[in-house]
Design a protein around this motif. Sequence first.
Motif, PDB file in Angstrom:
ATOM      1  N   VAL A  19     -43.799  -5.746  13.339  1.00 21.42           N
ATOM      2  CA  VAL A  19     -43.697  -6.594  14.519  1.00 21.42           C
ATOM      3  C   VAL A  19     -44.178  -5.784  15.712  1.00 21.42           C
ATOM      4  N   PHE A  20     -45.165  -6.317  16.424  1.00 22.47           N
ATOM      5  CA  PHE A  20     -45.722  -5.615  17.592  1.00 22.47           C
ATOM      6  C   PHE A  20     -45.356  -6.381  18.854  1.00 22.47           C
ATOM      7  N   ILE A  21     -44.697  -5.700  19.769  1.00 21.28           N
ATOM      8  CA  ILE A  21     -44.285  -6.324  21.020  1.00 21.28           C
ATOM      9  C   ILE A  21     -45.156  -5.778  22.140  1.00 21.28           C
ATOM     10  N   TYR A  22     -45.795  -6.671  22.883  1.00 21.77           N
ATOM     11  CA  TYR A  22     -46.555  -6.290  24.069  1.00 21.77           C
ATOM     12  C   TYR A  22     -45.715  -6.670  25.276  1.00 21.77           C
ATOM     13  N   LYS A  34     -46.144 -10.078  27.401  1.00 22.13           N
ATOM     14  CA  LYS A  34     -45.137 -11.015  26.901  1.00 22.13           C
ATOM     15  C   LYS A  34     -45.604 -11.688  25.607  1.00 22.13           C
ATOM     16  N   LEU A  35     -46.096 -10.851  24.713  1.00 22.58           N
ATOM     17  CA  LEU A  35     -46.653 -11.369  23.478  1.00 22.58           C
ATOM     18  C   LEU A  35     -46.049 -10.597  22.309  1.00 22.58           C
ATOM     19  N   VAL A  36     -45.800 -11.302  21.219  1.00 14.20           N
ATOM     20  CA  VAL A  36     -45.346 -10.639  19.995  1.00 14.20           C
ATOM     21  C   VAL A  36     -46.293 -11.038  18.871  1.00 14.20           C
ATOM     22  N   THR A  37     -46.783 -10.036  18.122  1.00 13.38           N
ATOM     23  CA  THR A  37     -47.601 -10.377  16.962  1.00 13.38           C
ATOM     24  C   THR A  37     -46.951  -9.776  15.725  1.00 13.38           C
ATOM     25  N   GLY A  42     -48.631 -19.632  25.000  1.00 10.52           N
ATOM     26  CA  GLY A  42     -48.061 -20.887  24.539  1.00 10.52           C
ATOM     27  C   GLY A  42     -47.639 -20.861  23.087  1.00 10.52           C
ATOM     28  N   ALA A  43     -47.675 -19.688  22.453  1.00 16.38           N
ATOM     29  CA  ALA A  43     -47.155 -19.595  21.086  1.00 16.38           C
ATOM     30  C   ALA A  43     -45.638 -19.762  21.109  1.00 16.38           C
ATOM     31  N   ALA A  44     -45.057 -19.982  19.955  1.00 14.79           N
ATOM     32  CA  ALA A  44     -43.618 -20.241  19.857  1.00 14.79           C
ATOM     33  C   ALA A  44     -42.827 -19.118  20.508  1.00 14.79           C
ATOM     34  N   PRO A  45     -41.728 -19.433  21.212  1.00 16.92           N
ATOM     35  CA  PRO A  45     -40.958 -18.395  21.892  1.00 16.92           C
ATOM     36  C   PRO A  45     -40.173 -17.551  20.892  1.00 16.92           C
ATOM     37  N   LEU A  46     -39.937 -16.302  21.263  1.00 17.66           N
ATOM     38  CA  LEU A  46     -39.161 -15.414  20.390  1.00 17.66           C
ATOM     39  C   LEU A  46     -38.160 -14.638  21.224  1.00 17.66           C
ATOM     40  N   ASP A  47     -36.879 -14.825  20.905  1.00 22.76           N
ATOM     41  CA  ASP A  47     -35.849 -13.964  21.486  1.00 22.76           C
ATOM     42  C   ASP A  47     -35.124 -13.260  20.354  1.00 22.76           C
ATOM     43  N   TYR A  48     -34.047 -12.502  20.679  1.00 22.45           N
ATOM     44  CA  TYR A  48     -33.408 -11.729  19.625  1.00 22.45           C
ATOM     45  C   TYR A  48     -32.849 -12.614  18.524  1.00 22.45           C
ATOM     46  N   ALA A  49     -32.254 -13.749  18.937  1.00 15.31           N
ATOM     47  CA  ALA A  49     -31.636 -14.618  17.930  1.00 15.31           C
ATOM     48  C   ALA A  49     -32.684 -15.123  16.942  1.00 15.31           C
ATOM     49  N   PHE A  91     -46.153 -14.947  18.770  1.00 13.35           N
ATOM     50  CA  PHE A  91     -45.027 -15.531  19.487  1.00 13.35           C
ATOM     51  C   PHE A  91     -45.122 -15.142  20.948  1.00 13.35           C
ATOM     52  N   THR A  92     -44.423 -15.913  21.762  1.00 15.09           N
ATOM     53  CA  THR A  92     -44.297 -15.529  23.164  1.00 15.09           C
ATOM     54  C   THR A  92     -42.964 -14.821  23.333  1.00 15.09           C
ATOM     55  N   LEU A  93     -43.008 -13.655  23.952  1.00 18.43           N
ATOM     56  CA  LEU A  93     -41.787 -12.870  24.118  1.00 18.43           C
ATOM     57  C   LEU A  93     -40.963 -13.459  25.254  1.00 18.43           C
ATOM     58  N   THR A  94     -39.802 -13.979  24.916  1.00 16.63           N
ATOM     59  CA  THR A  94     -38.966 -14.547  25.976  1.00 16.63           C
ATOM     60  C   THR A  94     -37.804 -13.622  26.317  1.00 16.63           C
ATOM     61  N   ASP A  95     -37.635 -12.577  25.549  1.00 13.39           N
ATOM     62  CA  ASP A  95     -36.504 -11.679  25.772  1.00 13.39           C
ATOM     63  C   ASP A  95     -37.047 -10.266  25.936  1.00 13.39           C
ATOM     64  N   PRO A  96     -37.175  -9.776  27.182  1.00 15.39           N
ATOM     65  CA  PRO A  96     -37.808  -8.462  27.382  1.00 15.39           C
ATOM     66  C   PRO A  96     -37.020  -7.326  26.773  1.00 15.39           C
ATOM     67  N   LYS A  97     -35.736  -7.566  26.425  1.00 13.72           N
ATOM     68  CA  LYS A  97     -34.931  -6.467  25.878  1.00 13.72           C
ATOM     69  C   LYS A  97     -34.933  -6.449  24.353  1.00 13.72           C
ATOM     70  N   LEU A  98     -35.791  -7.248  23.745  1.00 11.05           N
ATOM     71  CA  LEU A  98     -35.751  -7.404  22.288  1.00 11.05           C
ATOM     72  C   LEU A  98     -35.759  -6.057  21.552  1.00 11.05           C
ATOM     73  N   PHE A  99     -36.660  -5.170  21.938  1.00  8.90           N
ATOM     74  CA  PHE A  99     -36.793  -3.894  21.238  1.00  8.90           C
ATOM     75  C   PHE A  99     -35.482  -3.106  21.307  1.00  8.90           C
ATOM     76  N   GLY A 100     -34.909  -3.011  22.520  1.00  7.72           N
ATOM     77  CA  GLY A 100     -33.645  -2.300  22.685  1.00  7.72           C
ATOM     78  C   GLY A 100     -32.524  -2.968  21.911  1.00  7.72           C
ATOM     79  N   GLU A 101     -32.544  -4.285  21.863  1.00  6.04           N
ATOM     80  CA  GLU A 101     -31.479  -4.990  21.140  1.00  6.04           C
ATOM     81  C   GLU A 101     -31.539  -4.720  19.642  1.00  6.04           C
ATOM     82  N   VAL A 102     -32.745  -4.580  19.143  1.00  7.93           N
ATOM     83  CA  VAL A 102     -32.877  -4.277  17.706  1.00  7.93           C
ATOM     84  C   VAL A 102     -32.284  -2.898  17.417  1.00  7.93           C
ATOM     85  N   ILE A 103     -32.561  -1.928  18.316  1.00  4.95           N
ATOM     86  CA  ILE A 103     -32.004  -0.582  18.116  1.00  4.95           C
ATOM     87  C   ILE A 103     -30.482  -0.624  18.197  1.00  4.95           C
ATOM     88  N   THR A 104     -29.969  -1.309  19.216  1.00  9.57           N
ATOM     89  CA  THR A 104     -28.521  -1.360  19.373  1.00  9.57           C
ATOM     90  C   THR A 104     -27.867  -2.032  18.172  1.00  9.57           C
TER      91      THR A 104
END
Lengths: 311, 686, 210, 121
Positions: free
Chosen positions: A141-144, A148-151, A241-248, A268-281
């Motif tokens: 998973v690549f987060i830009y 605000k893009l996730v591939t 305009g790709a599907a939104p992605l948050d941690y949930a 995907f469109t990144l809607t949660d800027p803290k996603l990376f940190g949330e995955v670590i936590t």
Amino acid sequence: MRVFGLVALLAPLMLAGCSVHNMVLFFPAGPMAATELHYTYLITGIMMIVIVPTLLMSLWFPIKYHISRQHKEKYTPDWTFSYVIEVLAWGIPLGIVAVLAWLSVHGIQAIDPWNPPLLAKAAPNAPVEEVDVIATDWQWVFIYPAEKLVTIDELTVPAGARVDVKLTSTQNMNGFYIPQVAPMVDAMPAMQTKDTFVISQPGDFTGFSTDFSGAGFSWMRFAVHAVTPADFTAWVQSHQGAAPLDYAAFDAHIAPPQVNYGAKPSYFTLTDPKLFGEVITAAQMGKTYPVSQALNKAVADDDAAPTAGAQ
Amino acid sequence: MQVAVEGPWSPLLGRLTLDAIPYNNPIIVPTFIVAALAGLVAVGAVLYYKKLGYIWREWLCSVDHKKIGVMYIILGLVMLFRGYVDGLMMRTQQAIAIGPDSPGFLGAKHGYLPPFHFDQIYSAHGTIMLIFAATPLLTGLGNIIVPLQIGARDMAFPYLNATSLWLTFAGAALVMISLFVGEFSSATWVGLMPYSEMASNPGVGVDYWMWAIQISSIGTTFNSINIIATIVKMRAPGMTWFKLPVFSWVQLTTAIIGLTAFPILTVALTLLGLDRYLGTHFFTAGMGGNFMLYINLFWIWGHPEVYFLVLPAFGVLSEVVPAFSRKALFGYPTMVAASFSIAGIGWMVWAHHFFTMGMGPDQIGFFSAATMIVGIPTGVKAFNWLFTMYRGRISYETPMLWAMISIVLLLIGGLTGMMLSASVIDYSVHDSVFVVAHFHCMVLVIGAAAFAAVIFWWPKVFGFKLNETLGKWFFWTFIAGSVLVFVPMFMAGLAGETRRLDYVFNTALAPYMLWEEAGVLVYLASVGFFVLMLIVSLWQRVPAGESPWGTERGLEWLTRTPVPFYNFAVTPHVNALDETSWRREAGAALRPTRYVPIHLPHGSGLPFILGMDVFAWGFALTWRIDWLIILTTIAMIAIVFIRSFDRNEGFIIPAEEVEAYEANINTASIFAEQPKRGHGLVGEAH
Amino acid sequence: MHSEKPTLTAKTALWAYEGEEHDFISTRTFGFWLYLLSDALIFAGLFASYAVMDNPMSAFGHPLANGLLSASRGLIQTFIVLGSVFSVSVGSLGLKTGNKGLVLGGLAAGGLLGALFIWFGVSDLQVMAAAGNGPLESGYLACLYALLITHALHMGFGLLWIVAMFVHVARWGLDAMNTARLLCLRMFWQFQASVWVVIYVYVYLFGGAH
Amino acid sequence: MGTHHYDPTQHPEVRQGTILRYVLATVISAAAMVGAYYVAMSKPPLVSLIEELAGTLLVALLAQAALYFGLDVSRAQIWKSVSLVLTLPLFIISIGITVWAFSSLYGRTMPDPAIMSSMAM
């Protein structure tokens, strides 16, 4: 003998395939990999100073002193020590190792993936592209964050830009590696590692996982595209305009173990800027995605293990 | 506070259900049938020829270091074959499963093995080859040769020696039974973390792996204690430290590694066991656990373990090269120094196994440089062997062929090892098949030296030589196979092929895979020649005489050949480094003229029973059969307690009997049945 | 160098008719000493693990040593274990004179003090676990328990051994075999004291317990 | 292997032990631990705390090695002493290098505090 004949017939075919162009490590596409190759040549070359003569000696002595030539050659059965030879036997390897160790230390200082001094010199004014990478079981998973893009299973970066990668993993250790481009660095759950590289010219590469992480490991690869800055902007635009992605959503649909046969990319469109940190936590808090035996065993079967990607 | 497990659990059988037996697997069932038939034939033959009592008395209860060594080597060769078959299956899978269009058979998407099965095979391959093939082969050699080389009657602790053997057997038996009951670990031979934790590996595979190497490594620690104590305390009179043969020196350094490194593995595996059984968080990613700690602990053991294996191989070369160069070993004192340097430096370099885990450049630089330093004493050894050949009279008997190829392989393995130790190169080939090819070069050094040793010392133990012609066929096919497998593997590593792929997505790698497949099939021919060599030699049994090679040098050749069960009729007084060749040249007596009584220990069945108990214990732990765990644990303590009451101090062979044996040495060969001896010949002290 | 070969004379010894008997007790105690060294490396592995885990992240919200252990209670435990080792060592002086009573008395006193030590340690761990700091709660706690329990298990094994030695000495007296075993037991017991002082200084005092 | 030639009371390792040795070993160890306790309680700066604790620990361990275990260079004990000298560096290396490696690993693989504090938790 028939088997040998078959091998002889197959041999040219197989030889033709083993062309040097397959050995991609000899064709670096950026300063980091070029430096690795430079040191490979240097260190191997210096080693040859001692390896080649020793190899020749190990072939020549048994022939020269074979018992069938005993009347021609000297025989010194009690000659068992020579200070000259022992000093050379310790001294030559010592000298070579000293040089090699010095080179190795300098090499690793230059390409330390956290903040390589090499890139500060080779590409001092390169624009910085930040990418956060999460290895799941078994996708990339690549987060830009800026775009605000996730591939998934596709890494597109502007050529000539300095790519600063932060790595983590949901559950298992994976090795993040793009031959020809970037040093190999492990992606580890509950931890954060870094990798840094520049791809000099536009081009297409393949990255993959190098540290075994389970049944879907062999399919864990991703396409790497280095494109011109203009093309990069266009590429980002094309996925608005790709599907939104948050941690949930990540937790429910991407992180659970699954194999992406063929490494089909999705966006995907990144809607949660803290996603990376949330995955670590989450990993630090003990979050795991249990891999049941049933999934482990069924993973080769397309139907039993759902293909991930776009939902 | 046990961890809840996936799937059913019953008080009687634990996790074991009928589903655990892969009765529907198209690969395992035929294997089982063949293995079962072979086992039935073996048991049937033993019963038919009424040899059960003989095997029990003369082998299973034996505390004779030579018989224990022979059993170690038999175990090593059997497991070597098993490991080879695993390798064959892996190579075949990779030769088929290349690219998205590659065919799939037997339920696999690509190739003929589903990932889960393939992963078990390569985990088993690594575990077996290192722990259950190479280690028993070399331990067995040490067992046979060290007491002979130092002029001892036996090891310092004969019962402990038998216990080590049967613990190793118990570990190997756990690996073998995992083939038919349940599954083996899919987490590679190193036990990847946190992948080996319950979340990713809920099955019994990791448990099998963990207990198998835990049990056998405790056996290895015991054996190391025994070797050190034997060499320090049991040397014959006159054998000062600098008359100790290099093979024994090397066994001493090896045993120091075994004594000090294996306990760290014990810690790593115990903590992993606590995670998997009691639910602690030593190595989990979350809850304050730290899986990097496991990797660190594992390699504290793992890297010295590499030297634990390669040092005995160096020792073998130091015996075989002088013998067939008809010349004393060159540079003996620096050889000894080099062995200790390798062992010592090898203890400080383990972190090079995780250069890519994120360590800083200072630390990486240190470990990289330290790793390279190991190259210095290794280079010294190579030079000394070469100068042993220089101005010698070399003949190409099979042990010498193996020794010479060993040196060449060592040079190639050393070159690639130096490349990998330079972390800047390692960053591009770490975890690639380049690494795999490198360490296979090194294990081929070990393998080649082990073959050299087995062939060289075979007549010492059995009284007849192995067939030289077939031995050379075996050699050349083996070398051809090695070249075909490992040259393409180096190239594939430079082509960026990563390790442990059950599906090779890069179609450009197909030619390499096909070459490797060809090589692994050539290996099949070499296995055939090896078996043929054994059969033909056993059939012919041409007596080898007192001096089978004509060029023997060390003290071990001063006993009769084959060596009788009491080793030396009279303990020799050692005068020279190469005692036997010195006595021949100086015209000193090779045989004593009068004899004295010999004191030997009695055999005991307790080490074997303990081994079987520990096997049951490992099996019970793997399947979580609580009552059997408790029962076998109590039995273990009871066996140790019972053993402490066995105060039988062995028996005495009267001088006349020794003289009779020496006069008719064939009766004393290793297969002969010993006459029954009463207990208490020596009597209780005071 | 070594290459000078000895010359053969009529006096050169070739066979060692007298060299048959090895020093049985020394071989036993040396072998056991080697086992103790390997045991020391087991503790090295546990200490290394403890050192790695000794940080707030691995404690995972639970206190570190300074919030869990009492240095003064640890000091009492140190005195107990030293007293126990002293008793066993003094008892072993009975081997010199063949004084069975002294040997057994020393073992008994040492064993009782050892049992007291184990009881002390185990009750401390029970209090810790009852306060919500059990071994399953975090990586740090698991390492702390592993270190302390491994040491206590060694002491417990020593107690079993002491009991077994009572049986042996009663049955066979202070013969060579029992002497070798008692010397080994003494080393084993002394070794536990050495390990404990390292644990006490490193885990308790350096960890900031008070 | 045989025990019949032995008078175990005359064995050097039996003869070596004396009451004075054991009293001294116990007193020195106890004193060192009490000293260490008071050093730790007085809370000196970290560097001197490490030095002083290591010093007292070393005194206790040396006293035990020399007086409890009776390690010296006599014929009876030389090989125990040598094997200890060969093993102790490994004991220290395995702990020391681990700590050193992890000091770097922790510094570089622990997530940035900035990320952690910005997290939703």
